[in-house]
Design a protein around this motif. Structure first.
Motif, PDB file in Angstrom:
ATOM      1  N   PRO A   1       0.817  -1.225   0.000  1.00 29.40           N
ATOM      2  CA  PRO A   1       0.000   0.000   0.000  1.00 29.40           C
ATOM      3  C   PRO A   1       0.846   1.270   0.000  1.00 29.40           C
ATOM      4  N   ARG A   2       1.986   1.243   0.686  1.00 28.29           N
ATOM      5  CA  ARG A   2       2.855   2.431   0.728  1.00 28.29           C
ATOM      6  C   ARG A   2       3.379   2.775  -0.662  1.00 28.29           C
ATOM      7  N   VAL A   3       3.882   1.759  -1.363  1.00 31.24           N
ATOM      8  CA  VAL A   3       4.408   1.994  -2.704  1.00 31.24           C
ATOM      9  C   VAL A   3       3.276   2.362  -3.653  1.00 31.24           C
ATOM     10  N   ALA A   4       2.163   1.652  -3.547  1.00 29.25           N
ATOM     11  CA  ALA A   4       1.030   1.909  -4.437  1.00 29.25           C
ATOM     12  C   ALA A   4       0.517   3.336  -4.291  1.00 29.25           C
ATOM     13  N   SER A   5       0.503   3.833  -3.066  1.00 31.11           N
ATOM     14  CA  SER A   5       0.010   5.187  -2.824  1.00 31.11           C
ATOM     15  C   SER A   5       0.894   6.220  -3.509  1.00 31.11           C
ATOM     16  N   THR A   6       2.196   6.027  -3.432  1.00 30.64           N
ATOM     17  CA  THR A   6       3.133   6.964  -4.067  1.00 30.64           C
ATOM     18  C   THR A   6       2.999   6.923  -5.581  1.00 30.64           C
ATOM     19  N   LEU A   7       2.774   5.718  -6.130  1.00 36.76           N
ATOM     20  CA  LEU A   7       2.649   5.561  -7.578  1.00 36.76           C
ATOM     21  C   LEU A   7       1.263   5.947  -8.078  1.00 36.76           C
ATOM     22  N   GLY A   8       0.321   6.182  -7.159  1.00 41.80           N
ATOM     23  CA  GLY A   8      -1.028   6.575  -7.546  1.00 41.80           C
ATOM     24  C   GLY A   8      -1.916   5.442  -7.968  1.00 41.80           C
ATOM     25  N   VAL A   9      -1.521   4.200  -7.649  1.00 38.92           N
ATOM     26  CA  VAL A   9      -2.287   3.040  -8.107  1.00 38.92           C
ATOM     27  C   VAL A   9      -3.692   2.975  -7.501  1.00 38.92           C
ATOM     28  N   PRO A  10      -3.867   3.199  -6.193  1.00 34.33           N
ATOM     29  CA  PRO A  10      -5.224   3.040  -5.629  1.00 34.33           C
ATOM     30  C   PRO A  10      -6.231   4.083  -6.112  1.00 34.33           C
ATOM     31  N   ASN A  11      -5.754   5.175  -6.679  1.00 33.08           N
ATOM     32  CA  ASN A  11      -6.651   6.278  -7.027  1.00 33.08           C
ATOM     33  C   ASN A  11      -7.059   6.301  -8.489  1.00 33.08           C
ATOM     34  N   GLY A  12      -6.880   5.228  -9.177  1.00 32.55           N
ATOM     35  CA  GLY A  12      -7.261   5.177 -10.587  1.00 32.55           C
ATOM     36  C   GLY A  12      -6.458   4.131 -11.318  1.00 32.55           C
ATOM     37  N   GLU A  13      -6.224   4.359 -12.589  1.00 33.82           N
ATOM     38  CA  GLU A  13      -5.455   3.432 -13.398  1.00 33.82           C
ATOM     39  C   GLU A  13      -4.338   4.212 -14.101  1.00 33.82           C
ATOM     40  N   PRO A  14      -3.254   4.488 -13.374  1.00 31.41           N
ATOM     41  CA  PRO A  14      -2.158   5.231 -13.986  1.00 31.41           C
ATOM     42  C   PRO A  14      -1.500   4.412 -15.094  1.00 31.41           C
ATOM     43  N   ASP A  15      -0.803   5.085 -15.964  1.00 37.00           N
ATOM     44  CA  ASP A  15      -0.106   4.418 -17.054  1.00 37.00           C
ATOM     45  C   ASP A  15       1.110   3.690 -16.481  1.00 37.00           C
ATOM     46  N   THR A  16       1.035   2.368 -16.421  1.00 34.68           N
ATOM     47  CA  THR A  16       2.139   1.583 -15.861  1.00 34.68           C
ATOM     48  C   THR A  16       2.809   0.726 -16.928  1.00 34.68           C
ATOM     49  N   ARG A  17       2.697   1.146 -18.187  1.00 30.26           N
ATOM     50  CA  ARG A  17       3.330   0.358 -19.256  1.00 30.26           C
ATOM     51  C   ARG A  17       4.839   0.304 -19.086  1.00 30.26           C
TER      52      ARG A  17
END
Length: 306
Positions: free
Chosen positions: A268-284
């Protein structure tokens, strides 16, 4: 007769699937498994010779809609329950902790007795303690709260079944890593460490990232050999349902893609920084990163990836 009995409990449509698809639908609220026509299936079940001239379970062709409903219910349950990203995240967390416990120091009888009578929350606490005693590090499940779902890892990237150069290479190498069993853990650990370092470099605000904050869910169960249902037409010849039903054929292909997908989860800590929980960021970029890391890992080292 033995083959017939086996096909009753392990085939495309068997008593085991008819039971768990309905029960799981009932207890999870996913409605797909509740639409199976059990009565029609029971009336249409027959015994036919298979390609090895042994008797197997099949169904009369007139039960095609009922057989299709089972296949589609299974696909729907895999999407909504068994292979849902939150369920797979929990499985990845649980298996990582279970794989990093020193069972040699535990009394099997005491362990079994304590865990069998414990609540879900108590089991998590005990596993976390055993993990931390063995590794000296905080458990990935330390913040997890059963039933409420707090502390679950988030899906950062999904590696699909692919044939193209980059994604196909990543998928094949990761699949080979899973098939290596215990020998593959060294390779997986190096991959997680490399991912942690690459993400830290990309997001310096994260600080140090423990490799246990990155988990890779590689389905270990082979899905290629999953048998499909047989139907007998008016000529008396049995045929696989995916060869006579385009909808069943599509469902079988979708199931294979779904069941083989490999996922990368982060804390959750890493995901929060990457913005993962708040939508679908471009993670290609994660796909390219995996390709780069896997290409650089030696094949002839312990825990080889291919």
């Amino acid at each position: 007769m033995e083959q017939f009995v086996n096909s009753m409990i392990d085939s495309g449509v068997d008593v085991d699937k008819l039971s768990y698809l309905s029960l799981d639908a009932l207890h999870t609220g996913v409605p797909a498994g509740q639409g199976i026509d059990h009565s029609r299936l029971m009336r249409s079940a027959i015994m036919v010779p298979d390609r090895l001239n042994m008797e197997s379970l099949a169904f009369d062709i007139r039960a095609l809609p009922a057989v299709e409903s089972v296949i589609h219910a299974r696909l729907a349950n895999f999407r909504a329950i068994y292979w849902h990203q939150r369920n797979r995240a929990l499985m990845a967390m649980f298996l990582h902790v279970a794989d990093n416990i020193d069972y040699r120091k535990l009394d099997e009888a005491v362990l079994r007795r304590e865990f069998l009578v414990s609540s879900e929350a108590d089991v998590v606490r005990k596993m976390n303690k055993l993990y931390e005693d063995h590794t000296g590090r905080r458990s990935p499940m330390a913040m997890f709260i059963p039933l409420r779902g707090a502390g679950l890892f988030e899906e950062l990237y999904k590696v699909p079944v692919a044939d193209d150069r980059e994604e196909g290479f990543v998928f094949r190498r990761l699949t080979a890593l899973s098939r290596a069993g215990g020998r593959g853990r060294g390779g997986e650990l190096r991959l997680r460490k490399a991912l942690a370092e690459a993400i830290r470099s990309r997001y310096p605000g994260l600080g140090e990232i423990d490799d246990a904050e990155i988990l890779i869910d590689i389905p270990a169960r082979p899905m290629d050999g999953q048998p499909v249902a047989f139907l007998r037409d008016d000529t008396g010849e049995p045929e696989q349902i995916d060869r006579i039903s385009s909808t069943a054929e599509a469902a079988v292909k979708d199931f294979q893609k779904l069941a083989k997908s490999i996922r990368v989860f982060v804390s959750p800590r890493v995901a929060s920084t990457l913005g993962v929980p708040n939508g679908e960021p471009d993670t290609r970029w994660v796909g390219g990163l995996l390709y780069e890391i896997l290409s650089g890992l030696p094949d002839d080292s312990p825990g080889r990836l291919s």
